[in-house]
Enzyme design. Sequence first.
Site, PDB file in Angstrom:
ATOM      1  N   ASN A  41      -4.709   1.703 -13.851  1.00  0.00           N
ATOM      2  CA  ASN A  41      -3.779   0.782 -13.193  1.00  0.00           C
ATOM      3  C   ASN A  41      -2.377   1.378 -13.194  1.00  0.00           C
ATOM      4  OD1 ASN A  41      -2.820  -1.763 -12.107  1.00  0.00           O
ATOM      5  ND2 ASN A  41      -1.978  -2.190 -14.130  1.00  0.00           N
TER       6      ASN A  41
ATOM      7  N   HIS B  28       1.554   0.333 -13.189  1.00  0.00           N
ATOM      8  CA  HIS B  28       2.392  -0.829 -13.510  1.00  0.00           C
ATOM      9  C   HIS B  28       3.867  -0.442 -13.414  1.00  0.00           C
ATOM     10  CE1 HIS B  28       3.342  -4.726 -15.146  1.00  0.00           C
ATOM     11  NE2 HIS B  28       4.226  -4.125 -15.923  1.00  0.00           N
TER      12      HIS B  28
ATOM     13  N   LYS C 215      -7.700 -13.799 -10.812  1.00  0.00           N
ATOM     14  CA  LYS C 215      -8.898 -13.115 -11.326  1.00  0.00           C
ATOM     15  C   LYS C 215     -10.038 -13.342 -10.348  1.00  0.00           C
ATOM     16  CE  LYS C 215     -10.417 -16.940 -14.229  1.00  0.00           C
ATOM     17  NZ  LYS C 215     -10.874 -17.393 -15.523  1.00  0.00           N
TER      18      LYS C 215
ATOM     19  N   MET D  17      -3.587  -7.335  -7.552  1.00  0.00           N
ATOM     20  CA  MET D  17      -2.959  -8.390  -8.330  1.00  0.00           C
ATOM     21  C   MET D  17      -3.964  -9.352  -8.982  1.00  0.00           C
ATOM     22  SD  MET D  17      -0.115  -7.087  -8.064  1.00  0.00           S
ATOM     23  CE  MET D  17       1.209  -8.108  -8.670  1.00  0.00           C
ATOM     24  N   ARG D  18      -5.109  -8.824  -9.364  1.00  0.00           N
ATOM     25  CA  ARG D  18      -6.075  -9.644 -10.101  1.00  0.00           C
ATOM     26  C   ARG D  18      -6.464  -8.931 -11.385  1.00  0.00           C
ATOM     27  NH1 ARG D  18      -8.606 -13.729  -6.795  1.00  0.00           N
ATOM     28  NH2 ARG D  18      -7.787 -13.459  -4.693  1.00  0.00           N
TER      29      ARG D  18
ATOM     30  N   GLY E 224       0.787  -1.229   0.000  1.00  0.00           N
ATOM     31  CA  GLY E 224       0.000   0.000   0.000  1.00  0.00           C
ATOM     32  C   GLY E 224       0.819   1.277   0.000  1.00  0.00           C
ATOM     33  N   SER E 225       2.072   1.191  -0.420  1.00  0.00           N
ATOM     34  CA  SER E 225       2.887   2.417  -0.395  1.00  0.00           C
ATOM     35  C   SER E 225       2.350   3.453  -1.395  1.00  0.00           C
ATOM     36  CB  SER E 225       4.359   2.106  -0.690  1.00  0.00           C
ATOM     37  OG  SER E 225       4.533   1.686  -2.017  1.00  0.00           O
ATOM     38  N   ASN E 226       1.754   2.989  -2.481  1.00  0.00           N
ATOM     39  CA  ASN E 226       1.199   3.951  -3.443  1.00  0.00           C
ATOM     40  C   ASN E 226      -0.095   4.575  -2.930  1.00  0.00           C
ATOM     41  OD1 ASN E 226       2.852   4.099  -6.053  1.00  0.00           O
ATOM     42  ND2 ASN E 226       2.883   1.927  -5.484  1.00  0.00           N
TER      43      ASN E 226
HETATM   44  C1  GAR Z   1       3.610  -1.277  -7.348  1.00  0.00           C
HETATM   45  O1  GAR Z   1       4.970  -1.317  -7.706  1.00  0.00           O
HETATM   46  C2  GAR Z   1       2.741  -1.438  -8.573  1.00  0.00           C
HETATM   47  O2  GAR Z   1       3.278  -0.853  -9.726  1.00  0.00           O
HETATM   48  C3  GAR Z   1       2.707  -2.933  -8.708  1.00  0.00           C
HETATM   49  O3  GAR Z   1       2.560  -3.403  -7.392  1.00  0.00           O
HETATM   50  C4  GAR Z   1       3.245  -2.506  -6.520  1.00  0.00           C
HETATM   51  C5  GAR Z   1       2.326  -2.178  -5.368  1.00  0.00           C
HETATM   52  O4  GAR Z   1       3.044  -1.572  -4.345  1.00  0.00           O
HETATM   53  N1  GAR Z   1       1.618  -3.359  -9.543  1.00  0.00           N
HETATM   54  C6  GAR Z   1       1.706  -4.408 -10.356  1.00  0.00           C
HETATM   55  O5  GAR Z   1       2.704  -5.094 -10.469  1.00  0.00           O
HETATM   56  C7  GAR Z   1       0.458  -4.660 -11.139  1.00  0.00           C
HETATM   57  N2  GAR Z   1       0.719  -5.578 -12.219  1.00  0.00           N
HETATM   58  P1  GAR Z   1       2.287  -0.929  -3.107  1.00  0.00           P
HETATM   59  O6  GAR Z   1       1.326  -1.989  -2.559  1.00  0.00           O
HETATM   60  O7  GAR Z   1       3.385  -0.610  -2.132  1.00  0.00           O
HETATM   61  O8  GAR Z   1       1.560   0.287  -3.608  1.00  0.00           O
END
Ligand code: GAR
Length: 197
Positions: free
Chosen positions: A109, A111, A65, A92-93, A11-13
Amino acid sequence: MNTVILGSGKGSNAEAVLRAQAGQLLGNARIKAILADVHDAGILRIAQENGVENHSLEGGSFKTKLDERTEEIWIEKIRLLDPELIVLAGFMRVLKSPFLDAFGGRVINLHPSLLPSFKGLDAINRAFEYGVGITGCTVHWVNEEIDGGRIIAQSPVRIMTGDTLEMVEQKVHAVEHMLLPAVIRDLSTGAIPFPET
Ligand code: GAR
């Protein structure tokens, strides 16, 4: 702009988006709720620490999914939140048309690569192992194709000769934490248009 974040991990984003909101840097966007498919995901703790409505929902019988019944439950739950934007931040789904249609395609999304390179799982590691000199992150519209929707914005990251994988991961996350809030802000102000439905 009522915004709902979906995630599965740390969840850092989501945290970066909430920090931007707290600093009045998210335009007209307001994070209404955070939902996760993993009951002990860090993203739920971050929501709680920030006083944001949060829900853990079952992921159903598949790993990558949502099965038909589970997808209906997710759609119902999210509809009640009345979102104008859904943000996948480490969710991740794969989401397919019933879900995307239910929300008029207003799903983005994040990525961790410069799409169209390194679609799919483990993107940072695969870019590092491949030996690319520049990688980065992408925010894109979600469509039926995995990591294949129209690109909204990207940030590059330079991979230097002495960089370790951990260093590259840190650099990619650092640009993600700036790009995602900026895209949400620009969608909320109209600087980035939503797709025609
Ligand atoms: C992020 O790096 C995001 O780009 C990636 O998961 C991480 C989530 O980090 N997403 C994918 O790989 C989607 N295919 P977070 O939970 O710390 O935000």
